[in-house]
Design a protein around this motif. Structure first.
Motif, short mmCIF file in Angstrom:
data_model
loop_
_atom_site.label_atom_id
_atom_site.label_comp_id
_atom_site.label_asym_id
_atom_site.label_seq_id
_atom_site.Cartn_x
_atom_site.Cartn_y
_atom_site.Cartn_z
N UNK A 172 0.67 -1.20 0.04
CA UNK A 172 0.06 0.05 -0.01
C UNK A 172 0.90 1.39 0.04
N UNK A 173 2.17 1.26 0.66
CA UNK A 173 2.68 2.38 0.72
C UNK A 173 3.64 2.51 -0.37
N UNK A 174 3.95 1.38 -1.11
CA UNK A 174 5.00 1.44 -2.22
C UNK A 174 4.29 1.35 -3.55
N UNK A 175 2.89 0.66 -3.71
CA UNK A 175 2.34 0.48 -4.82
C UNK A 175 0.96 1.45 -4.92
N UNK A 176 1.02 2.58 -5.73
CA UNK A 176 0.00 3.50 -5.66
C UNK A 176 -1.59 2.97 -6.04
N UNK A 177 -1.41 1.96 -7.01
CA UNK A 177 -2.87 1.43 -7.27
C UNK A 177 -3.27 0.18 -6.66
N UNK A 178 -2.48 -0.58 -5.56
CA UNK A 178 -2.75 -1.48 -4.90
C UNK A 178 -3.92 -1.31 -4.25
N UNK A 179 -4.87 -2.26 -4.53
CA UNK A 179 -6.19 -2.21 -3.49
C UNK A 179 -6.80 -3.62 -3.82
N UNK A 180 -6.99 -4.22 -2.62
CA UNK A 180 -7.40 -5.76 -2.59
C UNK A 180 -8.53 -5.89 -1.37
N UNK A 181 -9.51 -5.30 -1.39
CA UNK A 181 -10.47 -5.24 -0.02
C UNK A 181 -10.86 -6.37 0.54
N UNK A 182 -11.08 -7.48 -0.44
CA UNK A 182 -11.69 -8.82 -0.29
C UNK A 182 -10.62 -9.63 0.53
#
Length: 215
Positions: A172-182
């Motif tokens: 999350x801190x190093x990859x701007x588009x990283x989102x995996x809510x599940x």
């Protein structure tokens, strides 16, 4: 791949090695939940259906293969080995796994990232893994005193998930588009389930006593 992801994978792998060594060395699966092992096999098979369809890296393919095969070996030991199978306590390992499998599947069918068979099965594996340890924890509570190898196995399994939480924070801190809510929410639930076990495990380790869980 970052260090937290790699450490998590190695801890997960080491937990399986510890369990296989325990079963092979003692010729006993006492205190080990067959139901949890079968749930993990279901998790790995449904998550890694793409093993022979897509290639990411040799490391990735090897880890997928190892997790599936090792889970099958543990189940084979517990079900088929002449000596080991006699030590399995089916009377205590009675958790109704249908209450874990079907809700996980229904939730995956409703809440997923893409409405496709492969995606639903992958999401199902994420939801199911978050609760797959419950039969094992219930069995440990029923058997009271837990041998060191079994408790170390569960501790390592929980530690692997904790390291994955650090992996997600790092990404999350190093990859701007990283989102995996599940994945995140399921992982937090899985880690929370281990908290009570962690408390008693560390308490027994500090006092140099065999682990005993309250009923």
């Amino acid at each position: 791949m970052n260090i937290f992801r790699f450490a998590g994978d190695m801890t997960h792998l080491f937990s399986i090695i510890v369990l296989l060594l325990k079963i092979n060395a003692t010729k006993s699966c006492s205190g080990v939940s067959l139901k949890t092992q079968e749930l993990y096999l279901l998790v790995f098979v449904t998550r890694y259906l793409d093993l022979f369809q897509s290639y990411i890296s040799l490391y990735n393919s090897c880890m997928k293969f190892i997790f599936i095969v090792s889970s099958g070996c543990i189940i084979g030991y517990m079900r088929k080995h002449k000596v080991v199978s006699q030590t399995y306590d089916a009377e205590q390992d009675t958790f109704r796994v249908a209450f874990l499998v079907w809700p996980s599947f229904l939730l995956a069918a409703v809440i997923n990232q893409k409405l496709s068979v492969m995606e639903i099965l992958w999401t199902f594996s994420i939801y199911l893994e978050s609760v797959a340890i419950l039969p094992q924890l219930v069995l440990l509570q029923r058997t009271k005193n837990v041998d060191n190898l079994t408790s170390n196995y569960v501790f390592l399994l929980g530690s692997y998930r904790g390291l994955y939480l650090l992996n997600w924070i790092y990404r999350c801190l190093t990859e701007e588009s990283y989102r995996q809510w599940i994945v995140w929410i399921s992982g937090l639930l899985q880690t929370a389930i281990y908290c009570d076990f962690f408390y008693y495990y560390l308490k027994s380790w500090r006092k140099n006593e065999r682990l005993s869980l309250p009923s």
